[in-house]
Write a protein that holds these residues in place. Structure first.
Motif, PDB file in Angstrom:
ATOM      1  N   ALA A 462      66.657  -0.657  63.219  1.00  0.00           N
ATOM      2  CA  ALA A 462      66.045   0.263  63.475  1.00  0.00           C
ATOM      3  C   ALA A 462      64.575   0.261  63.289  1.00  0.00           C
ATOM      4  CB  ALA A 462      65.972   1.839  64.093  1.00  0.00           C
ATOM      5  N   ASP A 463      63.190   0.904  63.572  1.00  0.00           N
ATOM      6  CA  ASP A 463      61.987   0.639  62.892  1.00  0.00           C
ATOM      7  C   ASP A 463      61.247  -0.761  62.241  1.00  0.00           C
ATOM      8  OD1 ASP A 463      59.584   2.410  61.557  1.00  0.00           O
ATOM      9  OD2 ASP A 463      60.130   1.753  59.811  1.00  0.00           O
ATOM     10  N   THR A 490      57.004  -2.737  75.158  1.00  0.00           N
ATOM     11  CA  THR A 490      55.421  -2.002  74.634  1.00  0.00           C
ATOM     12  C   THR A 490      55.381  -4.103  72.882  1.00  0.00           C
ATOM     13  OG1 THR A 490      55.847  -0.562  73.268  1.00  0.00           O
ATOM     14  CG2 THR A 490      54.437   0.146  75.191  1.00  0.00           C
ATOM     15  N   MET A 491      56.481  -3.925  73.186  1.00  0.00           N
ATOM     16  CA  MET A 491      56.681  -4.855  72.298  1.00  0.00           C
ATOM     17  C   MET A 491      55.544  -6.510  72.022  1.00  0.00           C
ATOM     18  SD  MET A 491      58.057  -3.741  68.967  1.00  0.00           S
ATOM     19  CE  MET A 491      57.595  -5.199  68.235  1.00  0.00           C
ATOM     20  N   LYS A 511      50.192  -0.627  66.798  1.00  0.00           N
ATOM     21  CA  LYS A 511      50.850  -0.107  65.245  1.00  0.00           C
ATOM     22  C   LYS A 511      52.253   1.525  65.897  1.00  0.00           C
ATOM     23  CE  LYS A 511      48.105   1.269  62.236  1.00  0.00           C
ATOM     24  NZ  LYS A 511      46.994   2.334  61.653  1.00  0.00           N
ATOM     25  N   THR A 512      52.681   1.098  67.079  1.00  0.00           N
ATOM     26  CA  THR A 512      53.689   2.043  66.636  1.00  0.00           C
ATOM     27  C   THR A 512      54.852   1.897  67.832  1.00  0.00           C
ATOM     28  OG1 THR A 512      52.659   2.822  69.181  1.00  0.00           O
ATOM     29  CG2 THR A 512      51.850   3.935  67.386  1.00  0.00           C
ATOM     30  N   SER A 513      54.979   0.591  67.888  1.00  0.00           N
ATOM     31  CA  SER A 513      56.188  -0.193  68.819  1.00  0.00           C
ATOM     32  C   SER A 513      57.034  -0.481  67.653  1.00  0.00           C
ATOM     33  CB  SER A 513      55.471  -1.555  69.651  1.00  0.00           C
ATOM     34  OG  SER A 513      54.956  -0.753  70.407  1.00  0.00           O
ATOM     35  N   ALA A 548      57.831  -0.689  59.833  1.00  0.00           N
ATOM     36  CA  ALA A 548      56.274  -0.776  59.848  1.00  0.00           C
ATOM     37  C   ALA A 548      55.178  -0.591  59.474  1.00  0.00           C
ATOM     38  CB  ALA A 548      56.154   1.106  60.883  1.00  0.00           C
ATOM     39  N   ASN A 549      55.437  -0.221  58.328  1.00  0.00           N
ATOM     40  CA  ASN A 549      54.389  -0.026  56.642  1.00  0.00           C
ATOM     41  C   ASN A 549      54.069  -1.699  56.586  1.00  0.00           C
ATOM     42  OD1 ASN A 549      54.557   2.405  56.095  1.00  0.00           O
ATOM     43  ND2 ASN A 549      56.789   2.550  55.678  1.00  0.00           N
ATOM     44  N   GLY A 550      54.500  -2.425  56.935  1.00  0.00           N
ATOM     45  CA  GLY A 550      54.029  -3.967  56.311  1.00  0.00           C
ATOM     46  C   GLY A 550      55.144  -4.603  55.355  1.00  0.00           C
TER      47      GLY A 550
END
Length: 558
Positions: A462-463, A490-491, A511-513, A548-550
């Protein structure tokens, strides 16, 4: 019997004269030496004091390195009443005997050793000077020799005094005969041969470093550069380029260049790079500034791939995103690929890489002066757009990098990879081990359905904010019909294929998907021939993922 012993003792004393006699050599000029200059070496005898010696016959052996200097002539200096003789032997060297407390600078003591320590040696020549006077004692400069300085990498200990013998007017041997130091070293000689090495810091799991080329462009006396005299050296697999024709005192502009038209260039810019660029442009604070990049000056230069812009902007993020989606942006962005005729490539001194100091024309980072026989300069580099440093130097993983005012040295999760058996100039590589990444697994399973093949991707992690897979399939056997995505509403999904090379994946653009866990990817193929199984039809070229943090994630495709 006692009278006979006393007589022999008196005779022995009469045949030996005890007084300090010294012989030394000196050279001129002593500075600003260069290959091809004429070097003068003077031999000076000092009779000493308390007591003063009275040498009438003086004999000296010496040796010189024939790779450093070439003998020209001998001029004597003891007047017309002296008799002189010079001779020499090529390809011999002398080693002093230091057993039983003997010292190399005691030349008469070395003379008394039998046999003398000469051996064949193609790097050395032996010489001999002999002079005698009947009118007065030998004192002061006895001879001056001239030599031509040759091209050599090291001019240490190139001339040595080895043996000496002298007698006075009573035919008694003079002892001791000493020298201090009895050795000549020239120091820096410009124009001398030098081995110059360029090392680059690179991730140890990246084999593409061997495709880079280092170039040295000679600088003229007026400060301009002579492109016609450019010399090149390829980097080894350990990140070292060695030049063997450079000479001490020469000045160059350094250039590090990658190849064009090479397949590995297609795999440099991936979803991780595009997502990091997106986070930088999307992470706008209350004051309107963005602060995602850890090394903003450097990373903005690396991310600035848009031809029309000189600073990093939303356009760069868009062009990198478009590139991984398979859209051709070569007309407006310089992004590495096998078909690109030019793309962004940056390099600079390793020590200041984290500051964003990039080597440009006439910049200090680019100018090199050869000052020693074995000189090495360390550099860092980056491909345009390679913000995850997969094929570039990560500033956070090389010693001395700083973020703000915090020093970020090599820590437990990163180390310098050394290679003690490196065959390139016996230098250690400055490759570093990248930080250990979190793992995510995409399981690909294939099965024959009717007249086709379905390849299903199962994701358990996940994530993930982005994922990309590049794979080859047998285009002689299969035709790609469709890529079915079930990654979440939303991707943003993408896929491209050309001549059996297939790229597919997804990326968050708000930034949330996050990519949906389960079976987000299904690839449907039609078979051109009857199939019994799917063995050998697919081969993974590259896989990449980002959280999500790159942060880059190690995507394992199995």
């Amino acid at each position: 019997m006692k009278k006979l012993i006393m007589f022999l003792g008196v005779l022995l004393i009469s045949l030996t004269s005890f007084g300090q006699l010294t012989i030394n050599q000196s050279f001129t000029p002593t500075s600003n030496l260069k290959v091809g200059d004429t070097l003068s070496i003077k031999y000076t005898v000092s009779k000493g004091t308390n007591p003063v010696t009275t040498p009438r016959y003086f004999w000296l052996r010496y040796q010189f390195n024939n790779k450093a200097v070439s003998y020209l002539s001998t001029t004597w200096s003891q007047g017309n009443s002296s008799q002189t003789f010079y001779t020499g032997w090529s390809n011999y060297s002398f080693t002093a005997n230091t057993t039983n407390n003997k010292v190399a600078t005691s030349l008469y003591e070395q003379y008394q050793v039998s046999p003398w320590g000469y051996v064949a040696n193609s790097d050395w020549n032996a010489g001999q000077l002999t002079i005698q006077r009947t009118d007065t004692s030998i004192d002061g400069i006895i001879a001056t020799q001239k030599y031509i300085i040759l091209s050599k990498s090291d001019y240490s200990n190139i001339h040595k005094l080895d043996l000496s013998y002298s007698i006075d007017a009573t035919s008694a041997s003079i002892t001791p005969i000493t020298t201090n130091p009895g050795i000549i070293s020239l120091g820096t000689v410009t124009g001398g041969a030098a081995s110059f090495n360029v090392r680059v810091a690179y991730p140890s799991n990246d084999t593409s470093v061997q495709y880079l080329i280092a170039k040295l462009i000679p600088q003229n006396a007026d400060g301009t550069f002579n492109d016609n005299g450019t010399i090149s050296a390829p980097f080894s697999s350990t990140g070292i380029a060695t030049f063997t024709t450079t000479k001490i005192g020469e000045k160059y502009a350094l250039n590090i260049v990658p190849p064009t038209g090479t397949a590995y260039l297609n795999n440099i810019i991936t979803v991780s790079d595009a997502y990091k660029a997106f986070l930088q442009t999307a992470s706008v604070g209350i004051g309107g500034t963005t602060n995602y990049f850890q090394y903003p000056t450097l990373e903005k230069k690396i991310g600035n791939v848009t031809t029309a812009n000189s600073t990093f902007s939303n356009e760069d993020s868009y062009n990198l995103f478009s590139h991984i989606m398979g859209i051709n942006v070569s007309a407006k962005a310089k992004i590495p690929s096998s078909t690109a005729t030019s793309f962004i490539f940056l390099f600079g001194k390793k020590a200041t890489w984290h500051t964003g100091a990039i080597a440009t024309q006439n910049s200090a980072d680019r100018l090199i002066t050869i000052t020693s026989a074995t000189q090495t300069e360390d550099f860092a580099y980056a491909y345009g757009g390679d913000l995850d440093y997969s094929n570039s130097t990560d500033p956070s993983l090389i010693a001395g990098s700083v973020t703000g005012m915090s020093v970020n040295p090599i820590g437990n999760t990163a180390s310098v990879k050394t290679n003690s058996t490196n065959s390139v100039a016996s230098l250690n590589s400055i490759a570093y081990t990248p930080n250990k990444l979190a793992n995510a697994t995409l399981s690909l399973s294939s099965k024959i359905e009717g007249t086709g093949v379905v390849l299903t991707g199962t994701l358990t992690a996940a994530d993930l904010a982005g994922l990309q897979v590049i794979m080859n399939y047998d285009s002689n056997t299969l035709t790609l019909d469709n890529v079915v995505f079930d990654t979440g509403n939303t991707m943003t999904n993408f896929s491209t294929h050309n001549n059996g090379r297939l790229t597919f994946g997804s990326i968050d653009q708000n930034k949330t998907s996050r990519i949906k866990v389960g079976t987000p990817y299904k690839l449907v193929f039609t078979s051109k021939v009857p199939l019994q199984n799917t063995t050998g039809l697919f081969f993974t070229v590259l896989s990449d993922a980002v959280d999500a943090n790159g942060n880059k994630v190690n995507l394992i495709v199995e």
